[in-house]
Write an enzyme that holds these catalytic residues in place. Structure first.
Site, short mmCIF file in Angstrom:
data_model
loop_
_atom_site.label_atom_id
_atom_site.label_comp_id
_atom_site.label_asym_id
_atom_site.label_seq_id
_atom_site.Cartn_x
_atom_site.Cartn_y
_atom_site.Cartn_z
N ASP A 144 -28.45 18.50 26.43
CA ASP A 144 -27.55 18.01 25.36
C ASP A 144 -27.31 19.18 24.42
OD1 ASP A 144 -28.41 14.46 24.82
OD2 ASP A 144 -28.19 15.62 26.67
N LYS A 174 -20.83 13.52 23.79
CA LYS A 174 -21.81 12.77 22.99
C LYS A 174 -21.40 12.84 21.53
CE LYS A 174 -26.78 13.12 21.86
NZ LYS A 174 -28.06 13.73 22.25
N LYS A 219 -21.71 9.29 25.45
CA LYS A 219 -23.00 8.88 24.88
C LYS A 219 -22.90 8.81 23.37
CE LYS A 219 -27.80 10.54 24.37
NZ LYS A 219 -28.84 11.47 24.88
#
Lengths: 292, 317, 477
Positions: free
Chosen positions: B154, B217, B253
């Site tokens: 991430d 995300k 996400k």
């Protein structure tokens, strides 16, 4: 078992109303309050300059949220305040009667007038923009719109004698348009104001929109009038012309909008007109071209 | 210009740094009020009984169970992994979560405890959460996490560069991190709270996807506001449109601020009615959360037993 | 993996529908003198809900007399501050009973519970709150220092937003000091009858509000009654014309809110996803039973295909079915008659050569249903581009330039509303200046507020409802 007449009452402690809570003064001082007939009623808080400072900070913090609510929402909350006030009609009639030396019928009339006055102002929340604002027919291909906006934090000196009707008449117009307020209650007759703060606290009014201080107006006003984070000052309740003039001079330092004390006695039952609302709004005018 | 000077090729125009601005600012704009209203309307969907049970289990399977604290220790991470494997000790049918998300220094601990479970190890990288470090440092951070066993990375985008309009720089960084990931999946954190406008969220989403993101995300969870329904709506529209244009599917996400099962179900409805059912799978949608899991478990228990549960009946970790 | 939403029905235990209702005259429910009875049904199931009166001429006369008496002896002389407080009470009671009223509205009208709960009822309460506040401020409204009411208002309302249309009529009328006789639509009388109960709960003086149920004949008797000072009508342009003819030569003041065929104009730089929402809301909200519905989509030719693809994708997500299910987006068509009109005009659309597409949603067996439908390849000459269908049917036309969009949008006898979708502020304002419509929505659609005036140009009617402007219809100015 003690009879009804010999039961001891649990007396209320009168405190300040700041940021939605009821604190004592940071100075720990109080002063005696007497009824119109001279009987000792209670000790009220003798607020200090630091209480003024805290109240202004609370009012400033509450301003963006209050001004940002829809007018409809403000109107609903003000109407709720009227509902709560009406519910305490008897209590307020007793307090006003003692503070102002009125008989019961006259005191009830004052309370009823106060509720109706508050309801009148509540109904302005979502209409004042329609009366004060308008499109302007400028000489060019531009959309041009003027609308009123609240000025910010308003300091108010509540009327010295009219402890409830005068109080609501100076408080409601300030907040209905989205301003937040710091009020100095009547010095001699502060108790209905403090009880009114309880009404405010139970009406979904966000903390800090109204802040109420009790004490010596001559001690507190200079601090309020000179505070640079206060945008306007309402001197209605100032009875000493020299104190009022000094306050106005202090206010000039950051160009506060000033409402001067009335010239003579005020008939609080008369139609208030729009002035107490227009005094605390700014007019914003926006231009935008019209083109393909 | 003389006869021998070549005319600029269209390709040259496209490669100029300003071309990114033209492309990204040419995407349809987002009306904030309209987007918020769409999200709010979808939040009124009422999910009951069998759909609720199905959705709760799906939500659990989509959780990236996260701990990203300075105070994290191997003990803390081990406990989190145990919870990830067996969220509800009283119910062996309770599904496992999708992944555990930790700092690079904790990756090997997590990998050891999750080996063979199918639960992914996700690692933040690239000087998370601020992203304020030289590119070499960010790439080294990434490689270290991958080497320690991370299945997913991430990363954070350079918000400073983005807000200053240096889009090609942001693009280059993402592409470089994608390379450094090797076989690991790359989630690109936009930090939507700092991007401020929904137009920026749309543009950053496209930039990340074109640069090779496997997932986009919302947030690091360290900045408020973190994930919101309107922001996630715009990102779901972006992945939907991107797949239509390019054929490539990218996951979404939301992370941070999703605390209750009710919130989670609202996100699933959003996915269902925006990007569509293809995204209703842990391969394409995840929740970055920690306390959410317990609320999902309590709601699951209520559906099964008929009465409200309590905090003593779910494990702390 | 599909996410099915399980049934999520709103409970109906909160409503208590009586087997029959009388007329609400002079503060009480009374039997009819010379009327008939009509049944009202649930359009989603076709079950009979209740029997109400179709008031006869003597019933109408009794109601008007009660209104006149109340005007002369109580309401017309009451100070504004007191009138205000009655209206505030009514607003509060509506808020308290809003779930019950929303469920009842859905059952009687067919609209989804989510709409009646989240849109209709909040607006109903808000209208009463808003106009309550004007009752004691009329001298500030810009109509002179002491504007007087007109007297007795005859109000006839449609079936598409029964309680909301009642609020739009009664709140300003009462605030200005008038008394009213209101006739709800024949297919949707129930919320008006509960409103009558609310007037009783608020202790509203008898005769200030009178509710008489009935159909077209009752409405005709009401508006033609000689002792009526004011007529307010919302409904079809055809009936509006009849009323205007009947009022000619009398002293009755008249406001009309009639039909529309609004253009929803989408430019190539529109915020596309929100434009799609706005188009869908514009024509499918309330099953398209909206006078200001965006029933003509005018899309810039360059984005036609892209927009239609996105639109059909979005429309396919609409959930049609049980109006009492909280997840339903599209409810029932209000009546068999209306369904027939929609079907007939849709067939004409096909015959005219437009291409028809409908959402692939299953329709329940019982009740009146029509799937969201889109006609592309429509031109101004088509009947489905000119006539109000009043159903979930969208006609799509194209344009090339802003001037062409304006010309097409205005090329209609109607003029109620219009929508503009573009990122460019100056274009919004340029278009708004030129659109001959009483309400212009830019980058939004179907937004209503009690403070915002609503009403049409041309054959969409005259007069405004809402806002300061909405007071004028009920004052002697």
């Amino acid at each position: 078992m003690p009879s009804e007449t010999s039961r001891l009452a649990v007396r209320k402690t009168y405190k300040l109303y700041v940021g939605g809570a009821f604190p004592r003064s940071e100075s720990g001082r109080s002063y005696p309050v007497y009824s119109a007939k001279g009987t000792w009623m209670a000790n009220a808080v003798l607020a200090s300059r630091k209480d003024v400072r805290d109240a202004v900070a609370a009012a400033r913090k509450a301003f963006p949220g209050w001004a940002g609510r829809t007018a409809y929402n403000r109107g609903q909350i003000l109407y709720r305040i009227a509902e709560m006030l009406e519910g305490r009609r008897d209590q307020f009639a007793t307090e006003v009667a003692e503070a102002e030396g009125l008989d019961r019928a006259a005191a009830l009339a004052v309370v009823d007038a106060s509720v109706d006055r508050w309801v009148w102002y509540a109904g302005w929340a979502d209409k004042i923009a329609q009366v004060l604002g308008n499109a302007n027919p400028v000489a060019g291909p531009y959309f041009n719109l003027s609308t009123p906006e609240p000025t910010g934090v308003v300091g108010v000196v509540a009327p010295a004698e009219s402890s409830l009707l005068g109080l609501v008449s100076v408080m409601a117009p300030v907040i209905v348009t989205g301003n937040t307020a710091v009020l100095l209650a009547s010095e001699e007759r502060p108790l209905p104001a403090v009880t009114f703060a309880e009404v405010l606290a139970t009406s979904d009014l966000p903390g800090g929109v109204v802040n109420l201080l009790t004490g010596r107006v001559s001690e507190l006003l200079p601090w309020l009038a000179s505070h640079f984070d206060v945008n306007a000052i309402d001197l209605t309740g100032v009875t000493d012309p020299e104190l009022a003039a000094e306050a106005e001079r202090a206010a000039a330092e950051n160009l506060k909008r000033v409402v001067r004390p009335p010239q003579g006695p005020v008939d609080w039952s008369a139609d208030p007109g729009l002035e107490r609302m227009t005094a605390f709004v700014e007019t914003k005018t926006v231009w935008h071209p019209k083109g393909m | 210009m003389t006869a021998t000077t070549p005319l600029p090729a269209v390709a040259d125009l496209v490669n100029m740094p300003e071309a990114w601005r033209t492309l990204l600012h040419g995407l349809p704009s987002v009306d904030q009020v309209g987007a918020e209203q769409r999200a709010a309307m979808l939040a009124t969907r009422s999910i009951k009984t069998t759909s609720k049970a199905w959705a709760l289990d799906l939500a659990i399977r989509m959780v990236d169970l996260t701990t990203l604290e300075g105070a994290d220790t191997p003990g803390k991470v081990r406990a989190l992994c145990a919870k990830a494997r067996r969220p509800d000790p009283t119910d062996p049918h309770c599904p496992q979560v999708a992944a555990v998300c930790v700092y690079p220094s904790m990756v090997s601990t997590a990998a050891a405890y999750l080996a063979g479970t199918g639960i992914k190890v996700a690692s933040v990288a690239t000087a998370f959460p601020s992203g304020q470090a030289p590119l070499e440092v960010k790439l080294a951070d990434t490689r270290a996490a991958v080497a320690a066993g991370a299945d997913e990375i991430d990363m954070v985008i350079d918000r400073g560069a983005f807000l200053a309009g240096r889009y090609s720089e942001v693009f280059d960084q993402i592409a470089a991190v994608k390379q450094a990931c090797g076989n690991a999946h790359l989630k690109v954190i936009l930090e939507t709270g700092e991007l401020a406008t929904l137009d920026n969220v749309r543009r950053a989403s496209w930039l990340a996807m074109v640069a090779g993101a496997d997932f986009i995300k919302t947030s690091t969870g360290k900045v408020q506001p973190a994930a919101t329904l309107p922001v996630t709506l715009v990102m779901l529209e972006a992945v939907r449109d991107f797949r239509e244009r390019t054929g490539r599917q990218v996951g979404v996400k939301p992370a941070g601020g999703i605390r209750t099962a009710k919130d989670a179900l609202r996100y699933l409805v959003l996915v269902n009615e925006t990007a569509g059912p293809d995204w209703l799978d842990p391969a394409w949608f995840r929740f970055g959360a920690s306390s959410l899991l317990n609320d999902l478990l309590m709601q699951r228990a209520k559906l099964a037993t008929g009465h409200y549960s309590g905090h003593d009946y779910v494990t702390l970790d | 993996m599909t996410f099915e939403y399980a049934p999520a029905p709103e409970s109906t235990s909160i409503v208590d529908i009586r087997p029959s209702y009388g007329l609400f005259i002079d503060g009480e429910f009374r039997d009819s003198i010379d009327g008939d009875t009509i049944k009202t049904i649930n359009p989603a199931t076709e079950e009979v809900l209740s029997e109400v009166v179709a008031a006869g001429p003597r019933d109408v006369a009794a109601a008007v007399e009660a209104a006149r008496r109340a005007y002369q002896t109580v309401w017309g002389t009451m100070p504004g501050t007191e009138r205000a407080k009655y209206l505030y009470r009514i607003a509060r009671i509506i808020q308290e009973r809003s779930r019950e009223l929303a469920v009842l509205e859905t059952i009687d009208n067919g609209k989804p519970i989510r709409e009646s709960r989240d849109v209709d009822l909040p607006l109903v309460a808000a209208h009463f709150f808003y106009y309550a506040g004007w009752a004691d401020k009329l001298s500030y409204a810009g109509f002179g220092p002491h504007p007087r009411p007109l007297g007795v208002a005859a109000q006839v309302i449609p079936w598409n937003f029964p309680l909301l249309m009642l609020a739009w009529k009664i709140a300003p009328a009462l605030a200005c000091g008038n008394t009213v006789v209101l006739k709800p639509a024949e297919t949707t009388p129930l919320t008006a009858l509960v409103f009558a109960e609310i007037c009783q709960q608020a202790d509203l003086p008898p005769g200030v509000v009178n509710i008489i149920t009935g159909a077209g004949e009752t409405g005709r008797h009401l508006v033609e009654h000689p002792d009526v000072d004011k007529i307010a009508f919302t409904g079809s342009t055809e009936v509006g014309r009849q009323i205007a003819r009947a009022a000619a030569g009398t002293r009755k003041r008249l406001t009309l809110e009639l039909g529309g065929k609004a253009a929803n104009i989408v430019f190539d730089d529109a915020p596309l996803d929100q434009a799609v929402e706005g188009i869908v809301n514009g024509i499918f909200f309330n099953q398209g039973h909206v006078c200001c519905a965006g029933s003509r989509l005018l899309v810039q030719e360059s984005i036609h295909d892209e927009l239609l693809t996105a639109l059909k994708r979005r429309i396919s997500l609409l959930r049609l079915g049980d109006p009492l299910d909280k997840n339903t987006d599209i409810g029932a068509i209000n009546s068999a008659a209306q369904l027939e009109r929609i079907r007939a005009l849709s067939e004409i659309g096909e015959l005219e050569g437009a291409e028809r597409w409908s959402a692939p949603c299953p329709l329940p067996d019982r009740g009146f249903w029509f799937p969201p439908t889109v006609f592309t390849g429509v031109s101004q000459a088509h009947r489905i581009a000119r006539e109000e269908i009043f159903g979930p049917v969208l006609s799509v036309l194209t344009f090339r330039t802003p001037e062409e969009a304006v010309a097409k949008a205005n090329n209609t006898p109607y003029g109620l509303s219009a929508g503009i979708w573009t990122e460019k502020g100056s274009r919004i304002l340029w278009m708004a200046d030129r659109l001959r419509a009483g309400v212009v929505w830019a980058n939004t659609f179907n937004k209503f507020d009690p403070s915002s005036p609503f009403g049409g140009y041309k054959e969409s009617g005259y007069g405004r409802e809402g806002g300061r402007h909405g007071l004028e219809a009920y004052l002697a100015v």
